[in-house]
Write an enzyme that holds these catalytic residues in place. Structure first.
Site, PDB file in Angstrom:
ATOM      1  CB  SER A  33       9.958   7.062  -1.719  1.00 14.99           C
ATOM      2  OG  SER A  33      11.110   6.270  -1.586  1.00 14.99           O
ATOM      3  CG  ASP A  77       8.011  -0.324   0.735  1.00 12.98           C
ATOM      4  OD1 ASP A  77       9.247  -0.349   0.559  1.00 12.98           O
ATOM      5  OD2 ASP A  77       7.384   0.737   0.901  1.00 12.98           O
ATOM      6  CG  HIS A 107       9.287   1.699  -2.377  1.00 16.14           C
ATOM      7  ND1 HIS A 107       9.012   2.325  -1.183  1.00 16.14           N
ATOM      8  CD2 HIS A 107      10.027   2.564  -3.108  1.00 16.14           C
ATOM      9  CE1 HIS A 107       9.584   3.524  -1.195  1.00 16.14           C
ATOM     10  NE2 HIS A 107      10.202   3.690  -2.355  1.00 16.14           N
TER      11      HIS A 107
END
EC number: 3.1.1.-
Length: 408
Positions: free
Chosen positions: A191, A348, A378
């Site tokens: 991320s 995501d 995610h």
């Protein structure tokens, strides 16, 4: 008795209403994801209340909640030695895996945790367990960086922290201390950590003073651009947990210490409209109509405003900085990057950032493995142990470690 039953039924109904959100049938463990999302939303609401009362910044409050419930001390096992130290003033947690008799020098991964540049820690259970598994299964040294977070620092200080710690680690005497092979060091992150890893990789590839080059980079559902919040994945997953589009845009604004009044305008791409000259030369570098396959673009249409709000990029020029948005880097920068692994998840908002980066890297001549999970969401890779154990979390982690084992 009857009134108690009615009250209990009402409370159960309210809880179910709060927890339930419509999810695609293909997502991994949907009810478990609903519970996880409800827990995170509750923590966000508590932190927002604390902020409203003037007791603390909402991100500091939210991170306090996250870290308080998940912080883990540096505990070593029989096979993995875990220590907290600092590299050139930056806190790190080092995981030393078991040595192989036939290999006196170990390989190594510098890992950068996610959390929107504002949340989480190298010392919480999720990342401690991931790095412990990596160290043990790869017989490697894993350096997990505890970089400083928003709102204590803003862009580009997070990048400075990971660069400083990694440069320190790559010094011959430090590599020797940890018995690390200088030719087998990689960088990785998930991320926002994937964003920092990508920025680190680009900076190191241009640094002629670095004697030891990175062998690989592995980016897990990375954040890579802030120019277009209407890629197909942003449109498809705008309300999907645990990272809705609105939340991701707010993380970007927080990262740059910007104005929340810009968030709604950015969601509809007013910050990169056709009349914003600063963005004109960069649009081709993330033209998803050409960078994404038709199986991804489907019937989605680009959102390109004719007129927008040029004040946004004038006040937040960092939005168009390749250090914050590695996807928009020059092709010449990309062609010097090491072998790359990119993991993406179908459910995501950031899916297309990773796919477009893979395409741009391939066009630049970089060897790329794009690992896509149709049932992934995610953040899923860190959720592998009870009560947040997801089947796709275990599969993504295993696939990621397998790639590192074969390529590092």
């Amino acid at each position: 008795m009857r009134s108690s039953c009615v009250l209990l039924t009402a409370l159960v109904a309210l809880a179910a209403y709060y927890i339930y959100i419509p999810l695609p049938s293909s997502v991994s463990d949907p009810w478990k994801l609903m519970l996880l999302d409800a827990t995170f939303r509750s923590a966000q609401q508590v932190s927002n209340l604390i902020h409203y009362l003037g007791l603390s910044h909402h991100l500091l409050a939210l991170n306090f909640i996250i870290v308080s419930f998940g912080k883990k001390s540096a505990w070593s096992s029989a096979r993995v030695k875990v220590t907290d130290t600092d590299f050139d003033g930056v806190e790190v947690r080092v995981f030393e895996g078991p040595p192989k008799p036939e290999e006196p020098l170990k390989r190594s991964v510098v890992y950068i945790h996610g959390g929107g540049w504002a949340l989480a820690s190298a010392k919480i259970r999720y990342y401690d367990e991931l790095c412990t598994a990596m160290a043990e299964e790869l017989n490697a040294v894993i350096v997990s960086i505890e970089y400083r977070l928003v709102p204590k620092v803003y862009f580009p200080e997070q990048i400075h922290d990971v660069v400083r710690a990694t440069k320190y680690f790559l010094q011959p005497e430090v590599l020797h201390k940890y018995s690390v092979d200088p030719g087998r060091v990689g960088i990785s992150g998930d991320s926002a950590g994937g964003n920092l890893a990508a920025a680190l990789g680009q900076q190191f590839s241009q640094d002629t003073n670095l004697k030891n080059k990175l062998k690989v980079q592995a980016l897990i559902y990375p954040v890579l651009q802030a120019l277009d919040f209407n890629t197909p994945s942003y449109q498809q997953n705008m309300n999907t947990p645990i990272l809705p589009r609105y939340v991701m845009v707010k993380y970007w604004v927080d990262y740059f210490n910007g104005n929340y009044d810009f968030v709604q305008a950015m969601i509809v791409n007013n910050h990169t409209s056709l009349d914003v000259d600063e963005a004109s030369s960069l649009r081709a570098r993330l033209n998803w109509t050409s960078l994404l396959p038709t199986s991804i673009t489907k019937n989605y249409k680009p959102v390109m405003q004719t007129t927008g709000n040029s004040r946004i990029v004038q006040e937040i020029p960092q939005l168009l900085d390749a250090r914050s948005a590695p996807l928009i880097a020059d092709q010449e920068v990309l062609r010097h990057l090491p072998k790359t692994y990119i993991l993406t998840c179908e459910h995501d908002v950031l899916r297309d950032d990773g796919i477009m980066y893979a395409k741009r890297l391939e066009s630049a001549g970089v060897e790329v493995t794009l690992d896509h999970f149709e049932d992934g969401f995610h953040g899923c890779m860190i959720f592998t142990s009870w009560p947040t154990n997801f089947s796709v979390g275990i599969r993504t982690r295993n696939s990621y470690i397998k790639w590192l084992d074969q390529n590092l």
